[in-house]
Design an enzyme around this catalytic site. Structure first.
Site, short mmCIF file in Angstrom:
data_model
loop_
_atom_site.label_atom_id
_atom_site.label_comp_id
_atom_site.label_asym_id
_atom_site.label_seq_id
_atom_site.Cartn_x
_atom_site.Cartn_y
_atom_site.Cartn_z
N GLY A 268 -15.49 -6.55 -29.00
CA GLY A 268 -14.34 -7.64 -29.02
C GLY A 268 -13.27 -6.98 -28.05
O GLY A 268 -13.62 -7.34 -26.74
N TRP A 293 -18.03 -16.46 -28.27
CA TRP A 293 -16.88 -16.96 -28.25
C TRP A 293 -16.28 -17.24 -26.68
O TRP A 293 -15.20 -16.92 -26.31
CB TRP A 293 -15.65 -15.96 -28.73
CG TRP A 293 -15.85 -15.92 -30.22
CD1 TRP A 293 -16.30 -14.52 -30.87
CD2 TRP A 293 -15.72 -16.72 -31.17
NE1 TRP A 293 -16.36 -14.89 -32.29
CE2 TRP A 293 -16.06 -16.11 -32.49
CE3 TRP A 293 -15.31 -17.71 -31.19
CZ2 TRP A 293 -15.88 -16.90 -33.50
CZ3 TRP A 293 -15.19 -18.72 -32.34
CH2 TRP A 293 -15.52 -18.14 -33.77
N GLU A 510 -7.12 -13.19 -26.60
CA GLU A 510 -6.27 -12.52 -25.64
C GLU A 510 -6.08 -11.32 -26.05
O GLU A 510 -4.81 -10.61 -25.72
CB GLU A 510 -5.22 -13.32 -24.86
CG GLU A 510 -5.76 -14.56 -24.54
CD GLU A 510 -6.59 -14.43 -23.16
OE1 GLU A 510 -6.72 -13.23 -22.64
OE2 GLU A 510 -7.60 -15.32 -22.70
#
Length: 526
Positions: A268, A293, A510
């Protein structure tokens, strides 16, 4: 009043200075990871205080314009009073994580009268009465261009996004091509791209206004420009002249819809561990690996793809950024490119573009795909976009938070119980007063970060603070507005159910809230 706020800000900053030295001492005796709670708590302290500084700037600008009225003064008292009280008694980092002075190694927080007299029942009731009687809270910049842009996008959102957004969400539909074309005609996708490439040549502050207003209508609409913003900044800052000429005009016009292809199933925030490979071939590159994602992957025309091109070099130094064109997919065949397959990830909210897991099995990229023509620069190139992306995400959160307030307010005014509108009950009114104060705090902190970015200086800490606070505000406001709706808020037919789902992602993508706090702590603690 400005003098009182200045005194309060000074007291808060004195507390932050004490906290910084106390946390530094704890880390010196241990490590940042071991003292993560204290370090992240300190980051939240600094973020909250910077929001007060941003509010003070806002108040000063309004005073200079002759626009600092009773409603704004009430809101400032609530925001300052609540923040000062939280610094002393417990500052929420999350739903069940409260940081107190003792967590930072301090016995107490310097007091200020506003901590007691600021956010009171009377102040909150007066703010709600001001709004109920037709008053408003200023959001004008005092700048004709900025105010005209806000007005244009607000009218567009009211007419073209809000009437349809909930239906699109419930149907899990893509944002219609017609709507994308209308957004493109307004210049949405080229706000920060220079005029010589067909963009508007404006800055991050304008980008925030555009994003905020579109996200107020639907986070999907506000987020559609994020991919163009990231791709545009990557190519503008790191691309060759040929790459800039090839891609930036299409991105600015909306003819080219980009997608960011960075995250992998097992990574991630740990980008140094990325494993997807791009291997040189006689004609260009072949891509192998998996990504996940990936937003708007099927309908996009260009992938900004981070891959490992130097397998013998570990960590960030082996990563490169590639500009990979792809055919736009459709409902029947979402991924028509050879060597690329994808499966949709069903999600609670943040719809309109769809999320995908992608598998690359030798997908071809052209020989000139390497951003800037240089290997091993991908991570550095991407890092240069983080500030802008996080500021834009903060603006998305402000828009979502604003819509939550609008829905909560409308419901509280219209819904009658026990013979009167529920707005007349103090705990409903209190929620709305705090929601509005939090919106303005997050908004002004976001604008502060955008102005720092536009000035040309490094602003990773400011960007992280804006995203951290705005994301919390969006979730808190959505939750409070749903509570105001009661059982109806839990029904899919009511728009607030969508706002709650959309708000939740803002604390994650983000850079998760914990990552933002880590960035802020590292930066401020040195």
């Amino acid at each position: 009043m400005i003098g009182e706020l200045e005194d309060a800000l000074g007291a808060a900053r004195a507390y932050a200075a004490r906290a910084r030295e106390a946390v530094r001492a704890r880390i010196a005796a241990s490590s940042l990871d071991a003292e993560q709670r204290a370090a992240h708590g300190y980051a939240w302290v600094e973020t909250s205080i910077e929001a007060l500084a941003a509010l003070l700037d806002w108040a000063g600008a309004l005073r200079d314009q002759g626009a600092l009225g009773a409603g704004e003064e009430l809101l400032l008292r609530i925001a300052f009073g609540e923040t000062l009280a939280q610094l002393a008694g417990g500052l929420p980092m999350g739903q069940n994580e409260i940081v107190r002075p003792s967590d930072l190694g301090l016995e107490s927080c310097p007091s200020h009268p506003l901590a007691i007299t600021g956010n009171t029942a009377d102040t909150r009731a007066a703010l709600i009465a001001h709004l109920r009687d037709g008053g408003a809270i200023a959001d004008s910049f005092g700048d004709d261009t900025l105010d005209a842009i806000r007005d244009q996008y607000r009218r567009f959102t009211d007419a073209r996004i809000l009437p349809h957004a909930h239906g699109w969400h419930l149907a899990d539909a893509l944002i219609p091509d017609e709507t994308i074309a209308e957004m493109a005609a307004l210049g949405t996708f080229g706000v920060c791209i220079p005029e010589r490439f067909g963009g508007l040549g404006l800055g991050k502050l304008v980008m925030c206004v555009v994003t905020e207003e579109l996200s107020r209508g639907w986070i999907g609409a506000g987020s559609l420009g994020t991919r163009s913003e990231i791709a545009g900044e990557l190519i503008l800052s790191g691309g060759t002249e040929a790459q800039q000429a090839q891609w930036l005009p299409g991105i600015a016009s909306g003819a080219v819809l980009p997608t960011a292809v960075f995250t992998e199933p097992d990574t991630g925030s740990d980008l140094a561990s990325l494993a997807t490979r791009a291997v040189r071939t006689a004609d260009g590159w072949a891509i192998h690996g998996a990504k996940t994602w990936i937003t708007h992957a099927a309908r996009s025309d260009l992938m900004t793809l981070l891959a490992r091109t130097r397998p013998d070099v570990p960590g960030h130094a082996g990563l490169s950024m590639l500009l990979v064109p792809k055919p736009r997919g459709g409902d029947v065949d979402p991924f028509p490119a050879p060597g690329l397959t994808g499966s949709e990830i069903a999600v609670l909210g943040y719809r309109g573009m769809r999320e995908y897991a992608l598998a690359f099995d030798g997908m071809a990229a052209p020989a000139d795909a390497l951003l800037g023509g240089e290997e091993g620069q991908g991570f550095r190139q991407l890092m240069r976009t983080f500030e802008g992306a996080r500021i834009q995400t903060a603006a998305r959160a402000v828009g979502v938070a604003r819509r939550a307030f609008e829905l909560g307010w409308a419901y509280a005014v219209d819904r009658r119980q026990f013979g009167r509108p529920i707005l007349g009950f103090p705990r409903v009114a209190d929620k709305l007063a705090i929601m509005l104060a939090d919106i303005v705090s997050a908004r002004e902190l976001t604008y502060r970060a955008a102005r720092a970015k536009d000035s040309g200086r490094r602003c990773d800490i400011e960007a992280g603070m804006a995203k951290l606070l705005a994301a919390r505000t969006a979730w808190a406001n959505a939750d409070a507005a749903l509570q105001i709706h009661g059982g109806n808020g839990y029904a899919l037919e009511f728009e607030i159910s969508r706002i709650l789902c959309d708000a939740r992602i803002l604390n994650i993508f983000e850079g998760a809230a914990e990552i933002q706090a880590q960035v802020i702590a590292r930066g401020r603690l040195g």
